[in-house]
Design a protein around this motif. Structure first.
Motif, PDB file in Angstrom:
ATOM      1  N   UNK A  23     -18.966 -45.546  61.139  1.00  0.00           N
ATOM      2  CA  UNK A  23     -18.507 -45.943  59.810  1.00  0.00           C
ATOM      3  C   UNK A  23     -17.271 -46.830  59.901  1.00  0.00           C
ATOM      4  N   UNK A  24     -16.375 -46.524  60.843  1.00  0.00           N
ATOM      5  CA  UNK A  24     -15.153 -47.324  60.986  1.00  0.00           C
ATOM      6  C   UNK A  24     -15.485 -48.739  61.438  1.00  0.00           C
ATOM      7  N   UNK A  52     -16.135 -54.344  60.217  1.00  0.00           N
ATOM      8  CA  UNK A  52     -16.934 -55.560  60.350  1.00  0.00           C
ATOM      9  C   UNK A  52     -17.148 -56.219  58.994  1.00  0.00           C
ATOM     10  N   UNK A  53     -17.370 -55.397  57.962  1.00  0.00           N
ATOM     11  CA  UNK A  53     -17.537 -55.956  56.635  1.00  0.00           C
ATOM     12  C   UNK A  53     -16.292 -56.668  56.142  1.00  0.00           C
ATOM     13  N   UNK A  54     -15.127 -56.152  56.512  1.00  0.00           N
ATOM     14  CA  UNK A  54     -13.863 -56.787  56.112  1.00  0.00           C
ATOM     15  C   UNK A  54     -13.602 -58.041  56.941  1.00  0.00           C
ATOM     16  N   UNK A  55     -13.718 -57.928  58.268  1.00  0.00           N
ATOM     17  CA  UNK A  55     -13.380 -59.038  59.156  1.00  0.00           C
ATOM     18  C   UNK A  55     -14.369 -60.193  59.039  1.00  0.00           C
ATOM     19  N   UNK A  68     -11.077 -68.393  67.674  1.00  0.00           N
ATOM     20  CA  UNK A  68     -10.703 -68.048  66.303  1.00  0.00           C
ATOM     21  C   UNK A  68     -11.956 -67.805  65.453  1.00  0.00           C
ATOM     22  N   UNK A  69     -12.956 -68.655  65.595  1.00  0.00           N
ATOM     23  CA  UNK A  69     -14.190 -68.490  64.829  1.00  0.00           C
ATOM     24  C   UNK A  69     -14.925 -67.205  65.202  1.00  0.00           C
ATOM     25  N   UNK A  70     -14.822 -66.798  66.467  1.00  0.00           N
ATOM     26  CA  UNK A  70     -15.486 -65.567  66.892  1.00  0.00           C
ATOM     27  C   UNK A  70     -14.914 -64.351  66.184  1.00  0.00           C
ATOM     28  N   UNK A  71     -13.703 -64.471  65.659  1.00  0.00           N
ATOM     29  CA  UNK A  71     -13.063 -63.345  64.987  1.00  0.00           C
ATOM     30  C   UNK A  71     -13.854 -62.914  63.756  1.00  0.00           C
ATOM     31  N   UNK A  72     -14.520 -63.866  63.102  1.00  0.00           N
ATOM     32  CA  UNK A  72     -15.369 -63.476  61.971  1.00  0.00           C
ATOM     33  C   UNK A  72     -16.849 -63.537  62.324  1.00  0.00           C
ATOM     34  N   UNK A  73     -17.201 -64.223  63.424  1.00  0.00           N
ATOM     35  CA  UNK A  73     -18.610 -64.333  63.805  1.00  0.00           C
ATOM     36  C   UNK A  73     -19.133 -63.031  64.405  1.00  0.00           C
ATOM     37  N   UNK A  99     -23.012 -56.719  61.467  1.00  0.00           N
ATOM     38  CA  UNK A  99     -23.629 -56.358  60.194  1.00  0.00           C
ATOM     39  C   UNK A  99     -25.094 -56.787  60.135  1.00  0.00           C
ATOM     40  N   UNK A 100     -25.413 -57.911  60.768  1.00  0.00           N
ATOM     41  CA  UNK A 100     -26.774 -58.427  60.712  1.00  0.00           C
ATOM     42  C   UNK A 100     -27.715 -57.643  61.614  1.00  0.00           C
TER      43      UNK A 100
END
Length: 266
Positions: free
Chosen positions: A84-85, A90-93, A135-140, A146-147
């Protein structure tokens, strides 16, 4: 008929929010003819487009690999709290981008960053191709978690047990069962990450990436705002049309893969 009328407000909104800008973009891109589109495939504009494609491809592949391994570790973990954590984080980042993300990394690994000073990293290491990819990997990576997590959840334990009962090793199970089932989800995730990185603008702009790594989104902003030369607004619209075509291609690949993945896991 009544059902169609219920969807009318949505259709009107979509038409106003997307239809009018799309028509204006296409009209501007083809004004006065094909010259603007031809210009986008030359010199610095072409370089920016290729840089964006290359950066997006690298981020998509690395993000898919790292995100899949992280999701697999979470899915197979017996700790419900950990699962869950990680999924909540992941949903936030996955939505943590733009200027705040750029400032976060500049303060951490920039020329005067805290971590870069402790590690003695070369000046400007963050403001490069691989620095921007990091930097892009931080949200990728969180987006990939999630996917792919639902697809990993869909791998039924009975399949592994059946494979083991028939003498299959772990490699054979993943080679002939796990990977074929996950392939649509994995490819769909790669396409989604590519599109997300390809369309990113605010993070690269706040980091000043345009001076060391020209990107198509930064070129569009410069052309529309007249920062470099005035009268190039239609070139910016032509570049936008190039991006729309790439985005349409990405979605054309992603949607069938996502549909096939859902059918596999039912």
């Amino acid at each position: 008929m009544r059902r169609s009328l219920g969807a009318l407000p949505l259709l009107v909104f979509v038409g106003l929010a997307f239809g009018i800008p799309a028509i204006a973009m296409v009209a501007g891109a083809f004004t006065p003819g094909l010259d603007n589109l031809a210009l986008t495939l030359q010199g610095g504009y072409l370089l920016a487009l290729l840089n964006s494609v290359k950066l997006s491809a690298v981020v998509a592949v690395l993000g898919a690999v790292l995100g899949t391994f992280l999701a697999q570790a979470v899915v197979t973990s017996r700790s419900t709290a950990l699962r869950e954590a990680v999924l909540t984080a992941s949903g936030v980042l996955a939505n943590f981008g733009g200027v705040p993300l750029a400032f976060f990394w500049v303060a951490t690994l920039g020329n005067a960053g805290v971590v870069s000073g402790l590690l003695g990293l070369p000046s400007g290491s963050l403001f490069s191709f691989w620095g921007l990819a990091l930097v892009y990997l931080y949200f990728a990576v969180p987006l990939m978690v999630l996917v792919i997590a639902p697809a990993l959840d869909g791998l039924r334990p009975q399949w592994r047990e059946a494979a083991a009962n028939n003498g299959a090793t772990t490699w054979h199970y993943w080679r002939h069962v796990g990977l074929p089932v996950l392939t649509p989800g994995l490819l769909g995730g790669v396409v989604l990450l590519f599109g997300s990185a390809f369309a990113a603008y605010a993070t690269a702009s706040a980091m000043g990436a345009g001076t060391v790594l020209p990107l198509v989104t930064l070129k569009i902003a410069a052309a529309l705002s007249g920062d470099v030369q005035t009268g190039f607004e239609n070139v910016g619209l032509a570049l936008s049309l190039d991006m729309v075509l790439v985005a349409a291609l990405v979605m054309a690949v992603y949607l069938p893969l996502q549909k096939r993945s859902t059918r596999w896991l039912q």
